[in-house]
Design an enzyme around this catalytic site. Structure first.
Site, mmCIF file in Angstrom:
data_model
loop_
_atom_site.group_PDB
_atom_site.id
_atom_site.type_symbol
_atom_site.label_atom_id
_atom_site.label_comp_id
_atom_site.label_asym_id
_atom_site.label_seq_id
_atom_site.Cartn_x
_atom_site.Cartn_y
_atom_site.Cartn_z
ATOM 1 C CB CYS A 179 -9.719 4.502 0.726
ATOM 2 S SG CYS A 179 -7.997 4.822 1.211
ATOM 3 C CB THR A 180 -7.021 -0.307 2.373
ATOM 4 O OG1 THR A 180 -5.897 0.434 1.869
ATOM 5 C CG2 THR A 180 -7.514 -1.267 1.306
ATOM 6 C CG HIS A 181 -5.218 4.931 4.417
ATOM 7 N ND1 HIS A 181 -4.751 4.548 3.178
ATOM 8 C CD2 HIS A 181 -4.118 5.326 5.119
ATOM 9 C CE1 HIS A 181 -3.437 4.715 3.132
ATOM 10 N NE2 HIS A 181 -3.026 5.184 4.291
ATOM 11 C CE1 TYR B 291 1.898 5.663 -4.138
ATOM 12 C CE2 TYR B 291 0.572 3.678 -4.274
ATOM 13 C CZ TYR B 291 1.805 4.279 -4.195
ATOM 14 O OH TYR B 291 2.940 3.513 -4.178
ATOM 15 N N GLY B 292 -3.901 8.928 -3.618
ATOM 16 C CA GLY B 292 -5.232 9.282 -4.118
ATOM 17 C C GLY B 292 -5.396 10.696 -4.636
ATOM 18 C CG ASP C 9 -1.972 1.125 1.178
ATOM 19 O OD1 ASP C 9 -2.318 1.574 0.068
ATOM 20 O OD2 ASP C 9 -2.419 1.559 2.249
ATOM 21 C CB SER C 10 0.198 4.783 -0.740
ATOM 22 O OG SER C 10 -1.009 4.934 -0.011
ATOM 23 C CB CYS D 295 -3.668 0.428 -2.339
ATOM 24 S SG CYS D 295 -3.869 2.143 -2.912
ATOM 25 C CG ASN D 296 -10.065 0.132 -2.868
ATOM 26 O OD1 ASN D 296 -10.777 -0.760 -3.289
ATOM 27 N ND2 ASN D 296 -9.905 0.355 -1.569
ATOM 28 C CB THR D 297 -5.633 4.498 -5.526
ATOM 29 O OG1 THR D 297 -6.690 5.211 -4.873
ATOM 30 C CG2 THR D 297 -5.015 5.392 -6.580
#
Length: 258
Positions: free
Chosen positions: A182-184, A39-40, A7-8, A70-72
């Site tokens: 978003c995974t966050h 990233y988003g 992930d970012s 990470c979806n993005t």
């Protein structure tokens, strides 16, 4: 075997925590691209180059499977990653399909929280177009939320005020489900439960992602883990303080979900 999670930043820890619960006999490598988080809000081509470069670093660690948590990043790079590497690779997408199916009989709408870049991607539009035949899905960009999460800002008062402000233009009685795209964002599930009406369900794609991972491992013949749930943390900046932050964030998730 070692399963890599990418992930970012710390968001993918919400997916890793799900995997640690469901697949405890594996060992894990978690990589955060701290040089480029978030990233988003960045241009797509820049983000793609960051992803490919950072995953290359991970592959040097001898991975046998990879979760793009990470979806993005999934929208931008998962196809190319699958072309480059001959190992099981699992991506993420917002849990729009199950949310629409769950809400179909209620007449309620679905509200998707996501990063601006995810919401701009053709992959997201294609997903919504494919599953939302009733036109019940609305999307809400939350560009600041990743920054809050990366700062470990989990103060209930501050974050409740933030969400109330973002939701002030919505009639929440019209909605049955909020999708955390978003995974966050699952770091804030408990706070959201306190401020959303009780009839609204909160869903994310983490459990479905780990089910896909488990099925893919079986298909590749590497399902039987011989590990102990050990996690090695890495970050693209090599910052020891961020490694410590990731450990603290994972502990926070364990406490929140216990």
């Amino acid at each position: 075997m070692t399963i890599g999670f990418f992930d970012s930043g710390i968001g993918g820890l919400t997916v890793l925590e799900e995997s640690l619960r469901r697949l405890p006999a594996q060992d894990y490598l978690y990589m955060a691209d701290t040089l480029h988080v978030p990233y988003g809000t960045k241009p797509q081509e820049d983000v793609k180059s960051y992803i490919l470069e950072t995953v290359e670093m991970m592959m040097a660690e001898g991975l046998e499977a990879l979760v793009v948590a990470c979806n993005t990043a999934t929208s931008i790079a998962v196809s190319e990653l699958r072309e480059r590497y001959a190992l099981p690779i699992v991506g993420m997408e917002p849990a729009v399909k199950p949310a629409v199916e769950m809400n179909r009989a209620t007449g309620k709408r679905v509200l998707v929280f996501a990063t601006p870049l995810t919401l701009q991607m053709p992959k997201y539009y294609a997903l919504v177009s494919r599953v939302d035949d009733g036109g019940i899905v609305d999307s809400l960009p939350l560009p600041e939320l990743v920054h809050y999460c990366e700062d470990l800002q989990f103060d209930e008062r501050i974050m409740s005020d933030y969400f109330r402000d973002k939701l002030s233009g919505y009639n929440l009685n019209e909605y049955g489900i909020v999708v955390l795209g978003c995974t966050h964002y699952p770091f804030y599930t408990n706070i959201l439960r306190q401020i959303l009406p009780s009839h609204i369900q909160i869903v994310n794609g983490n459990a479905g992602t780990i089910r896909r991972l488990s099925a893919l491992l079986s298909r590749y013949g590497v399902a039987g883990g011989r590990g102990s749930g050990k996690v090695k943390f890495m970050c693209s900046s090599g910052d020891p303080a961020y490694i410590d932050k990731m450990r603290k964030a994972l502990d926070f998730l364990y406490e929140s979900n216990s």
